[in-house]
Design an enzyme around this catalytic site. Structure first.
Site, PDB file in Angstrom:
ATOM      1  N   HIS A  41     -73.267 -33.493 -60.190  1.00 20.13           N
ATOM      2  CA  HIS A  41     -72.040 -33.671 -59.400  1.00 20.13           C
ATOM      3  C   HIS A  41     -72.107 -32.682 -58.238  1.00 20.13           C
ATOM      4  O   HIS A  41     -71.449 -31.642 -58.235  1.00 20.13           O
ATOM      5  CB  HIS A  41     -70.793 -33.422 -60.249  1.00 20.13           C
ATOM      6  CG  HIS A  41     -70.656 -34.359 -61.414  1.00 20.13           C
ATOM      7  ND1 HIS A  41     -71.407 -34.239 -62.569  1.00 20.13           N
ATOM      8  CD2 HIS A  41     -69.854 -35.436 -61.614  1.00 20.13           C
ATOM      9  CE1 HIS A  41     -71.063 -35.193 -63.418  1.00 20.13           C
ATOM     10  NE2 HIS A  41     -70.120 -35.931 -62.862  1.00 20.13           N
ATOM     11  N   GLU A 120     -74.312 -37.471 -55.829  1.00 21.46           N
ATOM     12  CA  GLU A 120     -72.929 -37.428 -55.346  1.00 21.46           C
ATOM     13  C   GLU A 120     -72.479 -38.846 -55.022  1.00 21.46           C
ATOM     14  O   GLU A 120     -73.049 -39.504 -54.161  1.00 21.46           O
ATOM     15  CB  GLU A 120     -72.798 -36.533 -54.124  1.00 21.46           C
ATOM     16  CG  GLU A 120     -71.392 -36.435 -53.592  1.00 21.46           C
ATOM     17  CD  GLU A 120     -70.371 -36.077 -54.673  1.00 21.46           C
ATOM     18  OE1 GLU A 120     -69.423 -36.874 -54.864  1.00 21.46           O
ATOM     19  OE2 GLU A 120     -70.522 -35.018 -55.333  1.00 21.46           O
ATOM     20  N   ASP A 166     -71.530 -30.083 -63.251  1.00 13.98           N
ATOM     21  CA  ASP A 166     -70.330 -29.429 -62.734  1.00 13.98           C
ATOM     22  C   ASP A 166     -69.342 -30.506 -62.288  1.00 13.98           C
ATOM     23  O   ASP A 166     -69.100 -30.698 -61.103  1.00 13.98           O
ATOM     24  CB  ASP A 166     -70.741 -28.524 -61.556  1.00 13.98           C
ATOM     25  CG  ASP A 166     -69.570 -27.810 -60.920  1.00 13.98           C
ATOM     26  OD1 ASP A 166     -68.491 -27.767 -61.542  1.00 13.98           O
ATOM     27  OD2 ASP A 166     -69.719 -27.309 -59.796  1.00 13.98           O
TER      28      ASP A 166
END
Length: 286
Positions: A41, A120, A166
């Site tokens: 992430h 992402e 994360d």
């Protein structure tokens, strides 16, 4: 919990997470063989501390800004300096206007043979990340949900490396997804290192996560090791903001626990709010 990172960039949670990230990557550099970092992430990569979001949150003022002004002992300073030098490299001399996220911190510590896979799924953040990495040949930005990416990209060809997880913790089941995502990835790559971040808002949820991760690590042969770190900057108040951050480190470098025992006591005063902060460092039980 909504963890839009532009509001929190450079806060105490980033400071703790990125100090640990840097210590792990420096350890991986000690062997000549290549390593891979998978950031599930990844976020936008670089955060403008003069932006309205950062100014509204202001967390960097009690995080990285304090750390840049703090004094450290001769034992701690060499362990902290590589992280601080990376932050300084993104800023004019003597100023603090930008904060690098985990992909850019990682990229700063890659050798020519090492690689980064940064996932992402949010289009705006992904575009900023691509721009920040300048289409670097060693850093691949992937348009893929982090939970899908976790089992898809392990084991990497390099055989050595780190998986950083994360997540934004915007969904109610994020703790369960973190536990399940780790277990699935670890079953495929039990020799890799894993760095899992979580906010400490519910003791029951964090304890359950730690037990699940420790049990999954212990189920392999040889059993994986697990380290749990939590750092609080104030006493928890109902309805208050994030004041405690957590990390689970699976297969940590053998040097990491002793390094953190040196570093963490010296972070309590500069990062503490209304008094000294406090930390816990332990080996969680399955």
């Amino acid at each position: 919990m909504n963890y839009r990172h532009a509001f929190h960039a450079g806060g105490f949670a980033d400071v703790i997470k990125h100090i640990v990230l840097v210590r792990i990557l420096i350890y991986l550099q000690e062997k000549p063989a290549a390593f891979r970092v998978i950031d599930s992430h990844a976020g936008a990569g670089l955060y403008d501390l003069t932006s309205s979001e950062a100014q509204r949150g202001g967390e960097w003022l009690t995080g990285i800004a304090r750390l840049m002004q703090a004094r450290f002992s001769d034992a701690t300073l060499p362990l902290i300096t590589p992280y601080l030098d990376i932050v300084r490299a993104f800023n004019p001399p003597g100023e603090l206007k930008a904060y690098p996220g985990s992909p850019l911190i990682t990229r700063a510590l890659l050798r020519p043979q090492d690689r980064l896979t940064a996932c992402e799924v949010e289009s705006g953040a992904r575009k900023h990340l691509i721009d920040a990495l300048r289409r670097d040949a060693q850093a691949r930005v992937v348009d893929l949900d982090g939970w899908t990416a976790l089992p898809a990209f392990v084991p990497p060809n390099e055989r050595r490396g780190l998986v950083l997880v994360d997540p934004p913790f915007e969904a109610k089941d994020e703790f369960e997804r973190l536990a399940d995502g780790f277990s699935e990835a670890f079953a495929k790559w039990p020799t890799g290192s894993y760095l899992l971040w979580y906010p400490v808002k519910s003791r029951r949820a964090t304890d359950e996560l730690a037990r699940h991760v420790a049990a999954a690590a212990a189920a392999t042969k040889p059993a994986g090791k697990c380290l749990r770190l939590e750092f609080s900057v104030a006493l928890q108040q109902t309805g208050g903001g994030l004041i405690s951050t957590g990390l689970l480190i699976v297969n940590p470098p053998w040097t990491l626990a002793s390094e953190l025992k040196t570093i963490l006591p010296e972070l309590e005063k500069p990062l503490g709010q209304g008094g000294a902060g406090r930390f816990r460092l332990e080996t969680p039980k399955p």
